[in-house]
Design a protein around this motif. Structure first.
Motif, mmCIF file in Angstrom:
data_model
loop_
_atom_site.group_PDB
_atom_site.id
_atom_site.type_symbol
_atom_site.label_atom_id
_atom_site.label_comp_id
_atom_site.label_asym_id
_atom_site.label_seq_id
_atom_site.Cartn_x
_atom_site.Cartn_y
_atom_site.Cartn_z
ATOM 1 N N ASN A 1 0.966 -1.473 0.573
ATOM 2 C CA ASN A 1 0.107 0.152 0.210
ATOM 3 C C ASN A 1 0.619 1.239 0.069
ATOM 4 O O ASN A 1 0.244 2.278 0.237
ATOM 5 C CB ASN A 1 -1.139 -0.196 1.305
ATOM 6 C CG ASN A 1 -0.282 0.130 2.141
ATOM 7 O OD1 ASN A 1 1.439 -0.080 2.429
ATOM 8 N ND2 ASN A 1 -1.273 -0.026 3.706
ATOM 9 N N PRO B 1 0.265 9.057 -0.671
ATOM 10 C CA PRO B 1 -0.503 9.627 -2.296
ATOM 11 C C PRO B 1 0.550 10.500 -3.203
ATOM 12 O O PRO B 1 1.479 11.229 -2.253
ATOM 13 C CB PRO B 1 -2.083 10.148 -2.165
ATOM 14 C CG PRO B 1 -1.319 10.887 -0.858
ATOM 15 C CD PRO B 1 -0.910 9.462 0.159
ATOM 16 N N ALA C 1 -6.520 4.276 -15.436
ATOM 17 C CA ALA C 1 -7.611 3.850 -15.858
ATOM 18 C C ALA C 1 -7.384 2.597 -16.580
ATOM 19 O O ALA C 1 -8.077 2.486 -17.599
ATOM 20 C CB ALA C 1 -8.670 4.848 -16.512
ATOM 21 N N PRO D 1 -3.187 4.561 -0.289
ATOM 22 C CA PRO D 1 -3.268 5.821 0.227
ATOM 23 C C PRO D 1 -2.997 6.607 1.399
ATOM 24 O O PRO D 1 -3.255 7.572 1.766
ATOM 25 C CB PRO D 1 -5.013 5.567 1.057
ATOM 26 C CG PRO D 1 -4.413 3.548 1.440
ATOM 27 C CD PRO D 1 -3.302 3.254 -0.681
ATOM 28 N N ASP E 1 -0.403 10.334 -10.987
ATOM 29 C CA ASP E 1 -0.169 8.422 -11.092
ATOM 30 C C ASP E 1 1.226 7.882 -11.490
ATOM 31 O O ASP E 1 2.422 8.496 -11.982
ATOM 32 C CB ASP E 1 -1.279 7.753 -11.834
ATOM 33 C CG ASP E 1 -1.787 5.784 -11.180
ATOM 34 O OD1 ASP E 1 -0.743 6.098 -10.576
ATOM 35 O OD2 ASP E 1 -1.953 5.593 -11.636
ATOM 36 N N PRO F 1 -4.534 10.270 -13.419
ATOM 37 C CA PRO F 1 -4.298 8.914 -13.156
ATOM 38 C C PRO F 1 -5.079 7.888 -13.669
ATOM 39 O O PRO F 1 -5.627 8.379 -15.038
ATOM 40 C CB PRO F 1 -6.182 8.791 -12.078
ATOM 41 C CG PRO F 1 -6.272 10.183 -11.824
ATOM 42 C CD PRO F 1 -5.176 11.536 -12.461
ATOM 43 N N ARG G 1 -7.768 -2.146 -12.289
ATOM 44 C CA ARG G 1 -7.251 -2.096 -10.952
ATOM 45 C C ARG G 1 -6.777 -3.419 -10.211
ATOM 46 O O ARG G 1 -6.919 -4.569 -9.628
ATOM 47 C CB ARG G 1 -8.473 -2.534 -10.104
ATOM 48 C CG ARG G 1 -9.454 -1.260 -10.242
ATOM 49 C CD ARG G 1 -11.176 -1.731 -9.389
ATOM 50 N NE ARG G 1 -11.410 -2.630 -10.195
ATOM 51 C CZ ARG G 1 -12.667 -3.611 -8.875
ATOM 52 N NH1 ARG G 1 -13.177 -2.807 -8.231
ATOM 53 N NH2 ARG G 1 -12.802 -4.748 -9.892
ATOM 54 N N ASN H 1 -0.857 4.366 -7.742
ATOM 55 C CA ASN H 1 -1.185 5.197 -6.775
ATOM 56 C C ASN H 1 -2.453 5.275 -6.784
ATOM 57 O O ASN H 1 -3.162 5.404 -4.951
ATOM 58 C CB ASN H 1 -1.349 6.698 -7.440
ATOM 59 C CG ASN H 1 -1.510 7.886 -6.816
ATOM 60 O OD1 ASN H 1 -0.595 8.057 -5.837
ATOM 61 N ND2 ASN H 1 -2.649 8.761 -6.702
ATOM 62 N N GLN H 2 -3.169 3.762 -6.696
ATOM 63 C CA GLN H 2 -4.693 3.437 -6.983
ATOM 64 C C GLN H 2 -4.882 3.189 -5.415
ATOM 65 O O GLN H 2 -5.379 2.201 -3.990
ATOM 66 C CB GLN H 2 -5.608 3.074 -7.511
ATOM 67 C CG GLN H 2 -4.183 1.557 -8.074
ATOM 68 C CD GLN H 2 -4.871 0.563 -9.325
ATOM 69 O OE1 GLN H 2 -6.433 0.304 -9.525
ATOM 70 N NE2 GLN H 2 -4.079 0.327 -9.800
#
Length: 581
Positions: free
Chosen positions: A272, A400, A372, A397, A411, A370, A375, A393-394
């Motif tokens: 993370n 960031p 896309a 948290p 990102d 970001p 995920r 970056n997703q």
């Protein structure tokens, strides 16, 4: 006298705290371990990657006096690499890396270590910094992409037909290949999964993966996805060179275990935050708490006295004297240390010259918006350089990216280049023939060729890029890689050494050592180090608890068939399922 008593007391305190399961940092308790018997024995660990840090960790918890020598940076290939000069207005530099981190659910050694590394606010230490990547994308240039959920798949099975149907359905759906090809591959996987150990080592170790799966007679999608892509993405190898035993064992984990039985967690996990912040830095802090000393130094030689290492020589001219020596350096470094004196005692180490290394290295693209894409991880099926990526970056948290660099990066698309030997689509040159700028342009172009629609990458999205600092060029423009990767080629198991041999106080802990994981990964390095420490404990006469060593998953339902295969192999007969389908 006061100083000496203070040192002894601290050492005794640490050993007692670890033995009792008490955390000296107040965050998470260590696994209870009986302390080693006095007098304290000194261990020199050479190499500060995952293997070296693991060895130091396990030894320090057991009361040994450990000094770790690392020539460059702690964490090795797993560390984060700050992008020099990228920080502005008090912000830290952007994080780069050798390649993105990936923690499959079947990893057991690394998670066990992570649970013993304290992290503020985490009940389970660094392990709580692992988060699931819920999907993977298979991107293509000429047809529709496939997005695959990375959760449990299939249903429990009790018969061979159930196995074929479950695994075949998962492969057909996720890979978008004809069911006939998927059923055929499921049967090949069944052949491997029901093979006894003697057949795996005696037959499949000496057969190339492409020949085992019969790729030449199948569809293009089959050849690309299940023969070439599986080998290249896993181990940066070619399917005509990779050992069936190695690739089959990984297939047994990824494709033969759709229910995640025996896994530590979800199929695909990532950290993370940047690797060093989320894992390596807390790990080093934990080791310092346990009394481990760190020195920046490079080992250049090992001196031999009979059947023992009598000392080590460093590049700066110093010598190291210890009771035990753990060599946790990569294979290409270790084999340059084998002198005639060492080979006279352990002649089998000479076979390490036959081991193959190649390049699998990362580049990061920092984006103004970001990404896309997915995920989770994305595989670019038609990319000549066998690219995979993840948008970071997703998953970060806590750290960031807008708080780093100049504040405009939203990102980081972290990309692994697994094939450095095939011409690209722009200049027609291989990655090894390109400059850093050419590599950046080529990888960006290959990504763009795969990503369309909402996932499209536009040139004005690109803020900057960073190529792994282990890649360098000489004055003539020739490239070199300071961190190549061991490749499991056909028959290479015979050239890989065991962790301990006739040199009584030398222990090998690199990912080239024979392990159950059998792959150049963080997990393999961690397992090798644990095996080395267990051998050291035996030699030292220690009463400390031995390191846990985990086995790869094997379906218990197929065990009777593996037992039958033992007799069939001994009689010279093929596996009972090795028939045309």
């Amino acid at each position: 006298m006061a100083r000496q008593l203070g040192t002894v007391s601290r050492r005794a305190l640490l050993r007692g705290a670890v033995a009792a399961g008490i955390s000296t940092t107040g965050a998470v308790a260590a696994r209870p371990i009986r302390a080693a018997a006095d007098p304290v024995q000194r261990v020199a660990v050479f190499g500060g990657g995952v293997a070296g840090l693991t060895a130091a960790h396990e030894l320090a918890e057991r009361g040994f006096e450990v000094t770790l020598y690392e020539r460059r940076a702690l964490g090795g290939k797993a560390r984060s690499i700050a992008v020099p000069g990228s920080g502005r207005d008090g912000r830290p530099d952007l994080p780069g890396e050798h390649g993105f981190r990936f923690f499959p659910g079947f990893y057991r050694h690394i998670p066990d270590t992570m649970r013993r590394i304290p992290f503020p606010g985490n009940a389970n230490g660094v392990w709580d910094n692992l988060v699931a990547a819920p999907e993977a994308r298979f991107a293509r240039t000429g047809s529709e992409d496939t997005i695959v959920p990375m959760g449990r798949a299939g249903k429990p099975w009790a018969t061979v037909d159930d196995f074929r149907q479950t695994v075949g359905s998962v492969i057909s759906t996720s890979m978008r290949i004809p069911m006939s090809d998927a059923a055929y591959f499921a049967n090949r996987l069944l052949v491997f999964n029901t093979s006894c150990d003697a057949r795996r080592f005696g037959e499949w170790e000496n057969l190339a993966w492409r020949d085992f799966v019969g790729a030449r007679g199948r569809s293009t999608e089959f050849r690309v996805l299940l023969s070439r892509t599986l080998t290249t993405l896993l181990v940066a190898a070619k399917d005509d060179l990779a050992s069936t035993r190695t690739i089959g064992a990984m297939g047994e984990q990824f494709l033969g275990n759709p229910l995640e039985i025996g896994n530590d967690g979800p199929l695909d996990r990532v950290l993370n935050g940047p690797t060093s912040e989320a894992w390596i830095d807390p790990w080093v802090a934990r080791l310092r708490d346990l009394g481990v000393r760190f020195e920046t130094a490079e080992v250049r030689g090992l001196d031999v006295d009979g059947h023992r290492i009598s000392g080590a020589r460093l590049a700066d001219g110093r010598s190291v004297d210890a009771d035990h020596y753990v060599l946790a350096v990569p294979v290409e470094v270790a084999r340059h240390l084998w002198t005639p004196e060492i080979l006279a005692v352990r002649p089998e180490l000479a076979a390490m010259d036959r081991l193959t290394v190649d390049w699998m290295t990362g580049i990061q693209f920092y984006l103004r918006r970001p990404a896309a894409i997915a995920r989770g991880h994305t595989a670019y099926i038609d990319s000549p350089w066998s690219l995979t990526s993840i948008a970071q970056n997703q998953f970060w948290p806590r750290t960031p990216l807008p708080g780093r660099g100049d504040g405009s990066v939203l990102d980081c698309l972290s990309v692994d280049i697994s094939n450095w030997n095939t011409p690209g689509i722009l200049s027609g040159k291989t990655a090894k023939q390109c400059t850093a700028q050419e590599i950046s342009r080529e990888v960006w172009a290959q990504l763009q060729a795969h990503l369309k629609g909402h996932a499209e990458l536009r040139d004005d999205d690109l803020h900057s890029w960073f190529l792994d600092s282990g890649i360098s060029w000489d004055a003539a423009g020739n490239s070199a890689n300071a961190d190549p990767l061991l490749i499991n080629t056909v028959g290479s198991w015979a050239a890989r050494p065991v962790t301990h041999g006739a040199l009584e106080n030398l222990f090998l802990a690199g990912d080239y050592v024979r392990t159950g994981v059998d792959l150049a990964t963080m997990e393999g390095a961690c397992e090798a180090a644990r095996t080395a420490v267990n051998a050291l404990l035996d030699v030292a006469g220690s009463n400390a608890e031995r390191c846990r060593v985990f086995s790869l998953y094997r379906a218990v339902e197929l065990e009777p068939m593996r037992q039958l295969d033992t007799a069939r192999y001994a009689a010279g007969q093929p596996n009972m399922f090795d028939v045309p389908v």
